[in-house]
Design a protein around this motif. Sequence first.
Motif, mmCIF file in Angstrom:
data_model
loop_
_atom_site.group_PDB
_atom_site.id
_atom_site.type_symbol
_atom_site.label_atom_id
_atom_site.label_comp_id
_atom_site.label_asym_id
_atom_site.label_seq_id
_atom_site.Cartn_x
_atom_site.Cartn_y
_atom_site.Cartn_z
ATOM 1 N N SER A 96 0.818 -1.215 0.000
ATOM 2 C CA SER A 96 0.000 0.000 0.000
ATOM 3 C C SER A 96 0.851 1.263 0.000
ATOM 4 O O SER A 96 0.385 2.328 -0.400
ATOM 5 C CB SER A 96 -0.942 -0.005 1.215
ATOM 6 O OG SER A 96 -0.189 -0.033 2.414
ATOM 7 N N ARG A 97 2.120 1.141 0.417
ATOM 8 C CA ARG A 97 2.996 2.328 0.454
ATOM 9 C C ARG A 97 3.385 2.785 -0.947
ATOM 10 O O ARG A 97 3.830 3.912 -1.128
ATOM 11 C CB ARG A 97 4.279 2.003 1.247
ATOM 12 C CG ARG A 97 4.037 1.569 2.680
ATOM 13 C CD ARG A 97 5.257 1.839 3.544
ATOM 14 N NE ARG A 97 6.495 1.335 2.953
ATOM 15 C CZ ARG A 97 7.174 0.278 3.415
ATOM 16 N NH1 ARG A 97 6.699 -0.402 4.448
ATOM 17 N NH2 ARG A 97 8.302 -0.092 2.848
ATOM 18 N N PHE A 98 3.227 1.891 -1.940
ATOM 19 C CA PHE A 98 3.754 2.192 -3.269
ATOM 20 C C PHE A 98 2.683 2.506 -4.318
ATOM 21 O O PHE A 98 3.018 2.845 -5.440
ATOM 22 C CB PHE A 98 4.599 1.021 -3.761
ATOM 23 C CG PHE A 98 5.582 0.519 -2.747
ATOM 24 C CD1 PHE A 98 6.513 1.381 -2.186
ATOM 25 C CD2 PHE A 98 5.570 -0.803 -2.326
ATOM 26 C CE1 PHE A 98 7.424 0.924 -1.243
ATOM 27 C CE2 PHE A 98 6.471 -1.251 -1.380
ATOM 28 C CZ PHE A 98 7.403 -0.393 -0.831
ATOM 29 N N LYS A 99 1.421 2.410 -3.934
ATOM 30 C CA LYS A 99 0.371 2.563 -4.940
ATOM 31 C C LYS A 99 0.239 3.991 -5.465
ATOM 32 O O LYS A 99 -0.339 4.206 -6.534
ATOM 33 C CB LYS A 99 -0.965 2.079 -4.389
ATOM 34 C CG LYS A 99 -1.478 2.829 -3.174
ATOM 35 C CD LYS A 99 -2.764 2.201 -2.669
ATOM 36 C CE LYS A 99 -3.312 2.944 -1.446
ATOM 37 N NZ LYS A 99 -4.562 2.304 -0.957
ATOM 38 N N ASP A 100 0.772 4.960 -4.714
ATOM 39 C CA ASP A 100 0.695 6.342 -5.164
ATOM 40 C C ASP A 100 1.972 6.815 -5.863
ATOM 41 O O ASP A 100 2.124 8.007 -6.156
ATOM 42 C CB ASP A 100 0.404 7.273 -3.964
ATOM 43 C CG ASP A 100 -0.970 7.001 -3.361
ATOM 44 O OD1 ASP A 100 -1.878 6.646 -4.131
ATOM 45 O OD2 ASP A 100 -1.109 7.148 -2.127
ATOM 46 N N PRO A 128 3.725 6.284 -12.364
ATOM 47 C CA PRO A 128 3.529 5.055 -13.152
ATOM 48 C C PRO A 128 4.830 4.330 -13.483
ATOM 49 O O PRO A 128 4.894 3.100 -13.385
ATOM 50 C CB PRO A 128 2.831 5.563 -14.419
ATOM 51 C CG PRO A 128 2.151 6.817 -13.985
ATOM 52 C CD PRO A 128 3.024 7.439 -12.958
ATOM 53 N N GLU A 129 5.873 5.085 -13.863
ATOM 54 C CA GLU A 129 7.123 4.422 -14.262
ATOM 55 C C GLU A 129 7.772 3.699 -13.082
ATOM 56 O O GLU A 129 8.356 2.618 -13.236
ATOM 57 C CB GLU A 129 8.111 5.426 -14.877
ATOM 58 C CG GLU A 129 8.593 6.542 -13.970
ATOM 59 C CD GLU A 129 7.649 7.741 -13.906
ATOM 60 O OE1 GLU A 129 8.052 8.796 -13.373
ATOM 61 O OE2 GLU A 129 6.508 7.616 -14.414
ATOM 62 N N LYS A 130 7.642 4.254 -11.863
ATOM 63 C CA LYS A 130 8.217 3.597 -10.698
ATOM 64 C C LYS A 130 7.413 2.353 -10.339
ATOM 65 O O LYS A 130 7.979 1.315 -9.968
ATOM 66 C CB LYS A 130 8.265 4.562 -9.507
ATOM 67 C CG LYS A 130 9.315 5.658 -9.659
ATOM 68 C CD LYS A 130 9.472 6.445 -8.373
ATOM 69 C CE LYS A 130 10.579 7.499 -8.508
ATOM 70 N NZ LYS A 130 10.782 8.248 -7.251
ATOM 71 N N ARG A 131 6.076 2.446 -10.425
ATOM 72 C CA ARG A 131 5.246 1.265 -10.139
ATOM 73 C C ARG A 131 5.538 0.151 -11.131
ATOM 74 O O ARG A 131 5.607 -1.025 -10.778
ATOM 75 C CB ARG A 131 3.763 1.657 -10.163
ATOM 76 C CG ARG A 131 3.331 2.426 -8.918
ATOM 77 C CD ARG A 131 1.855 2.767 -8.936
ATOM 78 N NE ARG A 131 1.582 3.915 -9.802
ATOM 79 C CZ ARG A 131 0.607 3.957 -10.701
ATOM 80 N NH1 ARG A 131 -0.185 2.916 -10.896
ATOM 81 N NH2 ARG A 131 0.430 5.041 -11.426
ATOM 82 N N ALA A 150 7.027 -3.609 -10.274
ATOM 83 C CA ALA A 150 6.329 -4.825 -10.710
ATOM 84 C C ALA A 150 7.254 -5.721 -11.524
ATOM 85 O O ALA A 150 7.262 -6.958 -11.359
ATOM 86 C CB ALA A 150 5.100 -4.445 -11.530
ATOM 87 N N GLN A 151 8.044 -5.131 -12.407
ATOM 88 C CA GLN A 151 8.969 -5.927 -13.220
ATOM 89 C C GLN A 151 10.038 -6.570 -12.356
ATOM 90 O O GLN A 151 10.454 -7.719 -12.609
ATOM 91 C CB GLN A 151 9.595 -5.042 -14.297
ATOM 92 C CG GLN A 151 8.594 -4.621 -15.380
ATOM 93 C CD GLN A 151 9.199 -3.663 -16.388
ATOM 94 O OE1 GLN A 151 10.339 -3.246 -16.254
ATOM 95 N NE2 GLN A 151 8.422 -3.306 -17.395
ATOM 96 N N THR A 170 -2.552 -4.045 -6.665
ATOM 97 C CA THR A 170 -2.307 -2.983 -5.679
ATOM 98 C C THR A 170 -1.637 -1.766 -6.323
ATOM 99 O O THR A 170 -1.946 -0.619 -5.992
ATOM 100 C CB THR A 170 -1.430 -3.503 -4.534
ATOM 101 O OG1 THR A 170 -2.068 -4.629 -3.919
ATOM 102 C CG2 THR A 170 -1.210 -2.424 -3.481
ATOM 103 N N LEU A 171 -0.743 -2.032 -7.263
ATOM 104 C CA LEU A 171 -0.032 -0.947 -7.923
ATOM 105 C C LEU A 171 -0.842 -0.319 -9.054
ATOM 106 O O LEU A 171 -0.373 0.604 -9.721
ATOM 107 C CB LEU A 171 1.312 -1.446 -8.453
ATOM 108 C CG LEU A 171 2.318 -1.918 -7.400
ATOM 109 C CD1 LEU A 171 3.607 -2.398 -8.063
ATOM 110 C CD2 LEU A 171 2.626 -0.820 -6.395
#
Length: 441
Positions: A388-392, A395-398, A402-403, A429-430
């Motif tokens: 949940s800390r990373f959902k905000d 886009p490129e960081k999310r 994920a990768q 979540t992301l």
Amino acid sequence: GASVGYVFLYFYGLERRLILDDTGNEAAALIAEVERLLSIYGDNHSFRGYALRLIEAAKFKFGGALDEAELVLGRRENELPLSIRAGIGRLLAEGKTIDADRMLAWYSASPERYLRTAATRCEKEFVALFRKRFAAKYPDGMKITAPRRRLSCGYQAASATFSVAIQSPLTDLPDIVALSAPLAAMDPLVTSCTCDLASYSRLIGRDPENRSSVRAAILLPAELVGDAPSGPMAELAAFLGKAALGPATTLALDTLLSKLDVTASEKGRIAKADLIMMSDALARCGFAIEPDPLSAGTAFNGADKVVLFKAPGGAKIDATKPSYVAARTLIDIGALVATADGVFSEDEVRAIESEVARDRDLNETERTRLLAYLAFLSKNPPSPRILSRFKDQPPEKRQALAQLAVAVAAADGRLAPEEVKLLEKIYRTLGLAEEIGRAHV
């Protein structure tokens, strides 16, 4: 054991004989007698002050050596002692510089200056620290221009029956009594030493037995510790050396705290001040732990496990540095995925380590701490709640997170059902399309 009143009556005769009479060859014996009395009754503050002034005046009269043999702090009189004035005056007359001990004696005995409690309570440590810092600033001693004023001495009898100006062969020496600039130059040096010993002073002020504790050693300025630990710090360093069986060793926190005389609260919590002290103690011995006690929001319980690792200087880093935060985030996600199937394989560890190694924005100290953090997470997996800390994030960081999660999951050449399920949760979540995630897999 005699009443000091009788001592003073005897003393009045000695001072009259020394100062008013032509004593001839008796001077040395009379001065020795006053020094003998001083050694017996010196604890009486009043007698000590009068005796010291008489000895100085007599030596001044007969041209004796007035320079004090050793540094004495806190000699408080209405004027600068003659011994200090003559000793420094002689050096100035010879064109020599003034060393740390004479400058400190001058400073501490000056009626215009006052040493705070930390300096007098911790005199040994204060003097040692002052000497080091004085030497760093004045490696050849302090150069002072000799004043025009000449040395003089007026003697007011303890008996109050006479007051005279004393003639002496030493009246040709420069007199520093009116100089203020050298003392002003010492003010910041004395203040820095006093302030840096304040915490140590308060600790031993509460309990003098703390002087030999690790906690006290940590509160001492680094200049007083030296390169090689000694005393309680040497014992701690020996323990840590035996405990560190490899690059990163899991250790029970309460075992470590027991070596520092720290106890947890009834609920098992460790005070922040104790954590800071622990971090400093480890750093002095060339070690550190993860999680980092100095990181914001870090909370420890006495029953927790930590990772001990070798780290010159304690691997102190800026935990808010963007590249460090990003790398730590990658490790959180990677460890979460790697431990989803209950097995943190060497391939998965190497996959995360390679991500850390490739980041050119990290220095060696940061990499060392991050790898220790990875070792900690391999035994203490993070909760999926960290997602949940990373959902905000942008886009490129999310997408990069994920990768990485996919790369770590596939590093050992297989995908367990638990890992696939976690990857799907990460993508959801992301806010990333699950179809993309399946394509990456």
